[in-house]
Scaffold this active site. Sequence first.
Site, PDB file in Angstrom:
ATOM      1  N   ASP A   1     -12.603 -17.464  36.952  1.00  0.00           N
ATOM      2  CA  ASP A   1     -12.482 -18.172  38.220  1.00  0.00           C
ATOM      3  C   ASP A   1     -11.019 -18.162  38.645  1.00  0.00           C
ATOM      4  O   ASP A   1     -10.138 -17.819  37.855  1.00  0.00           O
ATOM      5  CB  ASP A   1     -13.071 -19.584  38.171  1.00  0.00           C
ATOM      6  CG  ASP A   1     -12.355 -20.523  37.223  1.00  0.00           C
ATOM      7  OD1 ASP A   1     -11.569 -20.038  36.383  1.00  0.00           O
ATOM      8  OD2 ASP A   1     -12.572 -21.733  37.316  1.00  0.00           O
TER       9      ASP A   1
ATOM     10  N   TYR B   1      -7.113 -19.085  39.752  1.00  0.00           N
ATOM     11  CA  TYR B   1      -6.114 -20.020  39.243  1.00  0.00           C
ATOM     12  C   TYR B   1      -6.252 -21.353  39.978  1.00  0.00           C
ATOM     13  O   TYR B   1      -6.510 -21.386  41.183  1.00  0.00           O
ATOM     14  CB  TYR B   1      -4.709 -19.468  39.449  1.00  0.00           C
ATOM     15  CG  TYR B   1      -4.410 -18.217  38.656  1.00  0.00           C
ATOM     16  CD1 TYR B   1      -4.378 -18.243  37.263  1.00  0.00           C
ATOM     17  CD2 TYR B   1      -4.135 -17.009  39.297  1.00  0.00           C
ATOM     18  CE1 TYR B   1      -4.086 -17.092  36.531  1.00  0.00           C
ATOM     19  CE2 TYR B   1      -3.840 -15.863  38.572  1.00  0.00           C
ATOM     20  CZ  TYR B   1      -3.817 -15.905  37.190  1.00  0.00           C
ATOM     21  OH  TYR B   1      -3.532 -14.771  36.466  1.00  0.00           O
TER      22      TYR B   1
ATOM     23  N   PHE C   1      -6.854 -12.384  38.224  1.00  0.00           N
ATOM     24  CA  PHE C   1      -5.592 -12.292  37.486  1.00  0.00           C
ATOM     25  C   PHE C   1      -4.359 -12.215  38.380  1.00  0.00           C
ATOM     26  O   PHE C   1      -3.244 -12.404  37.912  1.00  0.00           O
ATOM     27  CB  PHE C   1      -5.592 -11.107  36.504  1.00  0.00           C
ATOM     28  CG  PHE C   1      -6.588 -11.236  35.388  1.00  0.00           C
ATOM     29  CD1 PHE C   1      -6.359 -12.104  34.338  1.00  0.00           C
ATOM     30  CD2 PHE C   1      -7.777 -10.509  35.399  1.00  0.00           C
ATOM     31  CE1 PHE C   1      -7.286 -12.246  33.306  1.00  0.00           C
ATOM     32  CE2 PHE C   1      -8.707 -10.640  34.383  1.00  0.00           C
ATOM     33  CZ  PHE C   1      -8.461 -11.507  33.329  1.00  0.00           C
TER      34      PHE C   1
ATOM     35  N   HIS D   1      -9.758 -11.525  25.660  1.00  0.00           N
ATOM     36  CA  HIS D   1      -9.098 -11.933  26.905  1.00  0.00           C
ATOM     37  C   HIS D   1      -7.580 -11.833  26.731  1.00  0.00           C
ATOM     38  O   HIS D   1      -7.055 -12.052  25.630  1.00  0.00           O
ATOM     39  CB  HIS D   1      -9.504 -13.379  27.219  1.00  0.00           C
ATOM     40  CG  HIS D   1      -9.184 -13.808  28.603  1.00  0.00           C
ATOM     41  ND1 HIS D   1      -7.935 -14.293  28.959  1.00  0.00           N
ATOM     42  CD2 HIS D   1      -9.927 -13.825  29.728  1.00  0.00           C
ATOM     43  CE1 HIS D   1      -7.936 -14.586  30.249  1.00  0.00           C
ATOM     44  NE2 HIS D   1      -9.130 -14.317  30.741  1.00  0.00           N
TER      45      HIS D   1
END
Length: 236
Positions: free
Chosen positions: A78, A80, A91, A205
């Site tokens: 999701d 920031y 990202f 991740h």
Amino acid sequence: MTESAASQLLSADPGNWPVAAGWAPLVQAFFAAPPGQALLAFLRERLAAGACIFPPEPLRALALTAARDVRVVILGQDPYHGRGQAEGLAFSVAPGVALPPSLRNIFKELQRDLGTPWPNFPEPGGSLVKWARHGVLLLNTSLTVEEGRPASHAGKGWEQLTDAVIRQVAEGDRPVVFMLWGSHAQTKRALIPADRGHLVLCANHPSPLSALRPPVPFIGCGHFGKARAFRLAHGG
């Protein structure tokens, strides 16, 4: 419009969220159906309650990367949840914003794997708009979030739309690279047919909590080099 207002969602009106060629039928069908209507009702309710929601353009990934141009898909979870950070791309952060730890590790792996120079902060900084305009679909699975509340809009309906986007790309005739980083992204592997010639790359991740841990550390995964070799082999 103030700078603060420009960084957040102002209305839950899909008519204000343009998308590039090839995505419109899918997006329109979603918002016309009950799940899409329920999602819009939820967003309007939260806005009316004074919630600060990011980003201002939830469908920006679909606006900057046309369906026909997708060559690589990078999945996030999701947006920031800090003010001024999210710009509608997984990202990526808006120009001038300090690099979040996960994005730092992405640039670190790019440098290790391909020798790509570290970006000069604040320009180009952490904005990945250039990637999006060159065929990299930077897609979060949930497309909005509330300030200071990570995953606050997960399970509210966005996933049905983003799953449909992944499925449309995966069922196309063009071989595409899917970069699935972390367990959440890897749950979407089931949407990618095994017989379409896609390259599916899985690793931990890039978050500092997992980037160096087994089973497949993100740092050292070599995904960028593998993606480049695959694209070159397929006319990229």
